[in-house]
Motif scaffolding. Sequence first.
Motif, mmCIF file in Angstrom:
data_model
loop_
_atom_site.group_PDB
_atom_site.id
_atom_site.type_symbol
_atom_site.label_atom_id
_atom_site.label_comp_id
_atom_site.label_asym_id
_atom_site.label_seq_id
_atom_site.Cartn_x
_atom_site.Cartn_y
_atom_site.Cartn_z
ATOM 1 N N ALA A 1 0.831 -1.206 0.000
ATOM 2 C CA ALA A 1 0.000 0.000 0.000
ATOM 3 C C ALA A 1 0.865 1.254 0.000
ATOM 4 N N LEU A 2 1.959 1.244 0.750
ATOM 5 C CA LEU A 2 2.852 2.400 0.808
ATOM 6 C C LEU A 2 3.546 2.622 -0.539
ATOM 7 N N ALA A 3 4.047 1.548 -1.163
ATOM 8 C CA ALA A 3 4.712 1.691 -2.462
ATOM 9 C C ALA A 3 3.742 2.255 -3.496
ATOM 10 N N SER A 4 2.519 1.764 -3.500
ATOM 11 C CA SER A 4 1.525 2.257 -4.451
ATOM 12 C C SER A 4 1.191 3.720 -4.193
ATOM 13 N N ARG A 5 1.095 4.097 -2.923
ATOM 14 C CA ARG A 5 0.786 5.486 -2.572
ATOM 15 C C ARG A 5 1.918 6.413 -3.017
ATOM 16 N N ILE A 6 3.159 5.987 -2.824
ATOM 17 C CA ILE A 6 4.305 6.800 -3.254
ATOM 18 C C ILE A 6 4.241 7.035 -4.760
ATOM 19 N N LEU A 7 4.012 5.967 -5.514
ATOM 20 C CA LEU A 7 3.957 6.107 -6.974
ATOM 21 C C LEU A 7 2.786 6.997 -7.390
ATOM 22 N N ASP A 8 1.630 6.760 -6.793
ATOM 23 C CA ASP A 8 0.428 7.503 -7.190
ATOM 24 C C ASP A 8 0.538 9.004 -6.897
ATOM 25 N N THR A 9 1.211 9.353 -5.812
ATOM 26 C CA THR A 9 1.218 10.755 -5.386
ATOM 27 C C THR A 9 2.507 11.499 -5.720
ATOM 28 N N HIS A 10 3.578 10.772 -6.060
ATOM 29 C CA HIS A 10 4.859 11.456 -6.251
ATOM 30 C C HIS A 10 5.563 11.155 -7.576
ATOM 31 N N ALA A 11 4.990 10.332 -8.438
ATOM 32 C CA ALA A 11 5.616 10.092 -9.749
ATOM 33 C C ALA A 11 5.629 11.388 -10.547
ATOM 34 N N LYS A 12 6.752 11.682 -11.189
ATOM 35 C CA LYS A 12 6.890 12.929 -11.950
ATOM 36 C C LYS A 12 6.203 12.862 -13.309
ATOM 37 N N GLY A 13 6.095 11.670 -13.879
ATOM 38 C CA GLY A 13 5.476 11.533 -15.194
ATOM 39 C C GLY A 13 6.393 11.871 -16.348
ATOM 40 N N THR A 14 7.672 12.097 -16.068
ATOM 41 C CA THR A 14 8.623 12.476 -17.116
ATOM 42 C C THR A 14 9.672 11.394 -17.372
ATOM 43 N N ASP A 15 9.556 10.248 -16.691
ATOM 44 C CA ASP A 15 10.567 9.191 -16.775
ATOM 45 C C ASP A 15 9.925 7.908 -16.274
ATOM 46 N N ASP A 16 10.618 6.785 -16.460
ATOM 47 C CA ASP A 16 10.224 5.575 -15.747
ATOM 48 C C ASP A 16 10.244 5.883 -14.251
#
Length: 199
Positions: free
Chosen positions: A175-190
């Motif tokens: 749940a924590l890993a998914s939350r990090i990706l969902d809320t903090h991914a930049k969208g400019t890279d893998d």
Amino acid sequence: MAEEWPGALDRGLAAATHAGETRSGDLAVFVPTKVGGLACVIDGLGHGPEAADAAETCAEVVRTHAEAPAQELLQTCHEALLTTRGVVMTAAWFDLERSQLSWAGVGNVDARLVRSGPELREEVALVFGGVLGYRMPRVRPATMPLARGDLLVMITDGIDGAISPALAGGGAAQALASRILDTHAKGTDDALAVVIRYR
């Protein structure tokens, strides 16, 4: 070597491939070891097929040499990557017999140990400048004790480093890993986030 990832290490993984690409250059590798487990986050330089090829080459070396000392493992990865784009990587070794974590990295894969307790306290991995496959530094793994509830968090540079709000709510490692990706991914890279809770 153990056959299964140890139950004492609750793990979570969340990843996203750069828009328009079919393969990611960001990979996580989890290898059981005689005393616990090795977790690595690998980021092939850039994105696209060449980054993915480099990351996959490195991942195979890690799986094959998981019991090697840190400098030897990273040096072996470096030599296998000389004809590739190269990668940056952070590796973390869990010793469940001693309740210890050791880690070492080359390049900018962010790793932090978040201590359990009422307030978030973070210790950050010492990573050394360089690129595996291009310039290999001498590394010195740091070792520290682990307490029940401690979290290891590793993220690639496709995720904004200000992830404390995503950790504040608690929860299982996935749940924590998914939350990090969902809320903090930049969208400019893998982008890739790994969370491991010592339980």
